[in-house]
Scaffold this active site. Structure first.
Site, PDB file in Angstrom:
ATOM      1  N   ASP A  46      58.675 121.033 -18.715  1.00  0.00           N
ATOM      2  CA  ASP A  46      59.777 121.990 -18.609  1.00  0.00           C
ATOM      3  C   ASP A  46      60.905 121.463 -17.737  1.00  0.00           C
ATOM      4  OD1 ASP A  46      58.964 123.920 -20.293  1.00  0.00           O
ATOM      5  OD2 ASP A  46      58.181 125.282 -18.775  1.00  0.00           O
TER       6      ASP A  46
ATOM      7  N   ASP B   5      54.218 127.805 -28.052  1.00  0.00           N
ATOM      8  CA  ASP B   5      53.980 127.741 -26.614  1.00  0.00           C
ATOM      9  C   ASP B   5      52.594 128.268 -26.249  1.00  0.00           C
ATOM     10  OD1 ASP B   5      54.710 127.224 -23.975  1.00  0.00           O
ATOM     11  OD2 ASP B   5      56.701 128.110 -24.234  1.00  0.00           O
TER      12      ASP B   5
HETATM   13  C1  GLA Z   1      57.643 127.972 -21.342  1.00  0.00           C
HETATM   14  C2  GLA Z   1      58.202 126.775 -22.056  1.00  0.00           C
HETATM   15  C3  GLA Z   1      59.703 126.759 -21.901  1.00  0.00           C
HETATM   16  C4  GLA Z   1      60.266 128.038 -22.476  1.00  0.00           C
HETATM   17  C5  GLA Z   1      59.620 129.231 -21.823  1.00  0.00           C
HETATM   18  C6  GLA Z   1      60.022 130.517 -22.499  1.00  0.00           C
HETATM   19  O1  GLA Z   1      57.801 127.873 -19.961  1.00  0.00           O
HETATM   20  O2  GLA Z   1      57.614 125.597 -21.592  1.00  0.00           O
HETATM   21  O3  GLA Z   1      60.260 125.632 -22.545  1.00  0.00           O
HETATM   22  O4  GLA Z   1      60.083 128.061 -23.866  1.00  0.00           O
HETATM   23  O5  GLA Z   1      58.215 129.159 -21.837  1.00  0.00           O
HETATM   24  O6  GLA Z   1      59.459 131.611 -21.898  1.00  0.00           O
END
Ligand code: GLA
Length: 717
Positions: free
Chosen positions: A516, A450
């Site tokens: 997301d 990430d």
């Molecule tokens: C980001 C990612 C999500 C998740 C969160 C965890 O927002 O895009 O999919 O993994 O972090 O904190």
């Protein structure tokens, strides 16, 4: 071959004609459809036929849009190179280069040229490749041959557009709503899409497109450019009154970021150009290009369960082992433990940077969960965010100077976090060691990598300069080194959802997280436009909970699952809350995906141009043409009642096919008051299915039908 005046590079249905008689360096006079085998004198005549005349009010020699447009040769639009000397005489000198070709090598599909300027003591090496799938790949390397420092401000790669390109399209967006299209006429001037976010960003346009007005997925000549780079960049299109319009791609450099010492070089990222009669063709060149890479992931992408929307930060071994049991039961093949497993990371305010398993949450380490998951026959994956650090972490407390910054203070915070300077070798080694130890200790075969904030003021305390360029290269190196040490490791590029999707990062990773949001209505657009660049098997698409966490909308399982089919399928839903019926239906959807995933990962992805924007028809046609899978989604109330027709792209016009709606598990076969004429299947030709189509089933808004197409023979002539 290098003696000809006009070079003809060909590959994958693309021709690039290069006139080498233009001042300075050669010019591309055609980039687009293959022109066939042409004699040298015809090639020269084509090039001579497009030479501009001298005109009143202009320079005595009209500037040409060469591969390297330069002011010295009369170019008055955006030049290829901006830069100047910093020392050794007058600062600011050598601002105008006159790079002239001194060497050229060409093959049937590529050229390499060197251009030099004895006055400014610069050298530029340019590579142009027409790939086997018809992309054009361009890259430049600038070398400082002088004895004083030279600052590169901007080095752009230019590709010309045909005269028919009169409309521009790109995508924009935000967190949870990436890649929504926008369009406008290509008017005189320059239209620029930039990222200054240290990553492409949630608003990134993956491609900047220009084409015939009204171009769609099936129709209209369209050209586009993408920069294979995960850092700051600029894509632009320029139309002037004096020259052909052009696309341009460049890394966006901060002041002082690239200063070439004597003898040093700067290489641009690769700019990829593609074209097509419609976007289906334009994007298939990218898809097929990526699929030919030796490291391209295998077609049977493991169905993935990600724990994020299932449990968020509430990590509990008993709950997660139950989730793993259910996942294995419905057909999941990879189980990914998301954020919250390490150090003080109980929420998003602390812990980033301290990559050791939390003894508080995991008193026996991750082994009990990893062993359980792998014991069920699934792969185990883990979330990490290696480039980031929370101020509330041991790492930030110990090494505040490892944080990217300018002016001696930390930049504005985002998600309570800062960014590590991985161009600082100590920081790089520290993170490498921590991740390497984790991968060594546990059977982790997948990292969800990430990157949850934009960079601002991305300077290094080591050099005192902007370090976005170096950090972009450092993260690629870090990924490569981990993969080298742990063969078979796969990495997902996630960045607050889909903020790092580009062909730079995809050289080092195995899929992207497109967004997301798992709301299928949002996902239809996000996946459609992410798919302009990436094939479906590289785009993570998860079946979320019935109630979308990001929008509050409620969707049926067929709608959620049908939309996720054309991607790398996963589940992001607390299955412990699902009913027995839902688990049964989910099992059926997963097995439908498994039945088709080879075709999804190797076939042609197509979108139909339909008159009604509420009707979305997309599909994959198997590589051998023997079958196809389509999903027809009704995104809102249809304009016509009964709904209009579905016209199917991508089929062989001459072949005959049997077409039928899939009854199970896709339950939405319509709410019309009499049965659909083709409810039990019809046989038709590819030509008739495309030109005439089939009556669309009447669907409720936000439902879909899955349609299978099976070749049953060739049409009689
Ligand atoms: C980001 C990612 C999500 C998740 C969160 C965890 O927002 O895009 O999919 O993994 O972090 O904190």
């Amino acid at each position: 071959m290098a003696q000809q005046n006009t070079l003809h590079l060909r590959g994958g249905g693309t021709s690039v004609l290069v006139d080498r008689t233009t001042p300075g360096v050669p010019a591309i006079v055609h980039w687009g459809p293959d022109l066939g085998d042409l004699a040298d004198d015809v090639l020269d005549d084509i090039a001579r036929g497009v030479r501009p005349q001298r005109v009143s009010g202009g320079l005595d020699e009209t500037g040409r849009l060469t591969l390297l447009p330069q002011e010295a040769f009369g170019w008055q639009g955006t030049p290829a190179l901006l830069g100047s000397r910093l020392s050794g005489g007058t600062a600011g000198s050598d601002f105008s280069s006159a790079l002239v070709m001194t060497a050229l090598e060409a093959t049937a599909s590529a050229l390499r040229l060197t251009a030099q300027d004895p006055a400014t003591r610069l050298r530029l090496d340019l590579e142009v490749d027409v790939t086997p799938t018809g992309l054009v790949a361009v890259r430049a390397t600038l070398t400082n041959e002088g004895d004083a420092d030279y600052e590169v401000q901007d080095l752009g790669l230019t590709l010309p557009l045909p005269a028919s390109a009169r409309e521009v399209a790109d995508t924009t967006g935000r967190h949870l709503r990436e890649r929504h299209p926008q369009r406008h006429p290509l008017s005189v001037g320059r239209y620029v899409r930039e990222s200054r976010r240290g990553r492409p960003g949630s608003d990134a346009t993956l491609l900047l497109l220009a084409g015939e007005p009204g171009f769609g997925f099936e129709r209209g000549l369209v050209h586009g450019v993408h920069l294979a780079w995960s850092g700051n960049h600029s894509l632009s299109v320029e139309r002037s009154q004096n020259a052909p319009s052009a696309l341009r791609a460049a890394e966006l450099l901060a002041p002082g970021e690239v200063v070439l010492r004597p003898g040093a070089s700067y290489s641009t990222p690769v700019a990829f150009g593609s074209w097509g009669r419609g976007l289906n063709e334009l994007s298939s060149r990218f898809h097929e290009h990526l699929r030919r890479r030796p490291q391209h992931p295998s077609a049977d992408r493991p169905v993935t369960l990600n724990t994020w929307e299932a449990v968020y930060f509430e990590q509990d071994l008993a709950h997660l082992t139950r989730l793993a049991d259910l996942a294995a039961r419905v057909g999941v093949e990879r189980f990914v433990l998301d954020d919250g497993w390490f150090s003080s990371r109980r929420d998003d305010t602390a812990g980033l940077g301290d990559w050791t398993v939390s003894p508080e949450v995991w008193p026996d380490g991750l082994a009990p969960l990893v062993d359980h998951v792998t014991g069920l026959g699934m792969q185990f994956g883990l979330w990490v965010e290696p480039e980031m650090v929370n101020p509330d972490s041991d790492l930030a407390r110990a090494h505040p100077d490892w944080i990217l910054q300018a002016r001696g203070v930390w930049p504005a915070s985002a998600r309570q976090q800062q960014v590590l300077d991985l161009s600082n070798e100590e920081a790089f080694d520290h993170i490498l060691r921590a991740l390497d130890a984790l991968l060594g200790e546990y059977a982790i075969s997948y990292l969800k990598w990430d990157h949850n904030r934009d960079l601002v003021e991305g300077g290094s305390t080591v050099t005192g300069r902007s370090a976005v360029h170096e950090n972009t290269l450092a993260v690629y190196r870090l990924m490569d080194e981990l993969k080298r040490r742990h063969p078979g490791l796969e990495i997902e590029s996630c960045a607050s959802g889909g903020s790092r999707v580009d062909l730079g990062v995809i050289e080092h990773t195995d899929r992207v997280w497109a967004s997301d949001t798992n709301d299928p209505l949002e996902r239809l657009t996000i996946q459609k436009y992410t798919g302009l660049l990436l094939p479906p098997e590289l785009i993570g698409a998860h079946i979320g909970a019935p109630h979308a966490h990001t929008t509050g909308r409620h969707h049926t399982l067929p709608f959620r699952a049908g939309v996720a089919l054309f991607g790398h399928l996963g589940v992001e839903w607390d299955l412990a809350s699902a009913s027995a019926d839902e688990l049964g239906d989910l099992t059926a959807w997963i097995s439908l995906y498994r039945e088709w995933r080879d075709d999804i990962a190797t076939g042609a992805l197509v979108h139909a141009d339909l008159a009604d924007d509420t009707m979305d028809l997309r599909g994959v046609v198997a590589r051998d043409g023997s079958r196809a899978l389509f999903v027809y989604a009704q995104t809102a109330s249809a304009q016509s009642h009964p709904t209009g027709r579905l016209t199917f792209p991508g089929l062989d016009a001459a072949a005959t096919y049997r077409v039928e709606p899939l009854a199970h598990p896709a339950s939405a076969t319509g709410v019309g008051q009499s049965p659909l004429g083709w409810r039990d299947g019809v046989v038709s030709t590819g030509a008739a299915l495309h030109e005439i189509g089939l009556q669309a089933p009447v669907l409720l808004p936000e439902t879909l039908a899955v349609i299978t197409v099976t070749r049953v023979g060739e049409a009689t002539p």
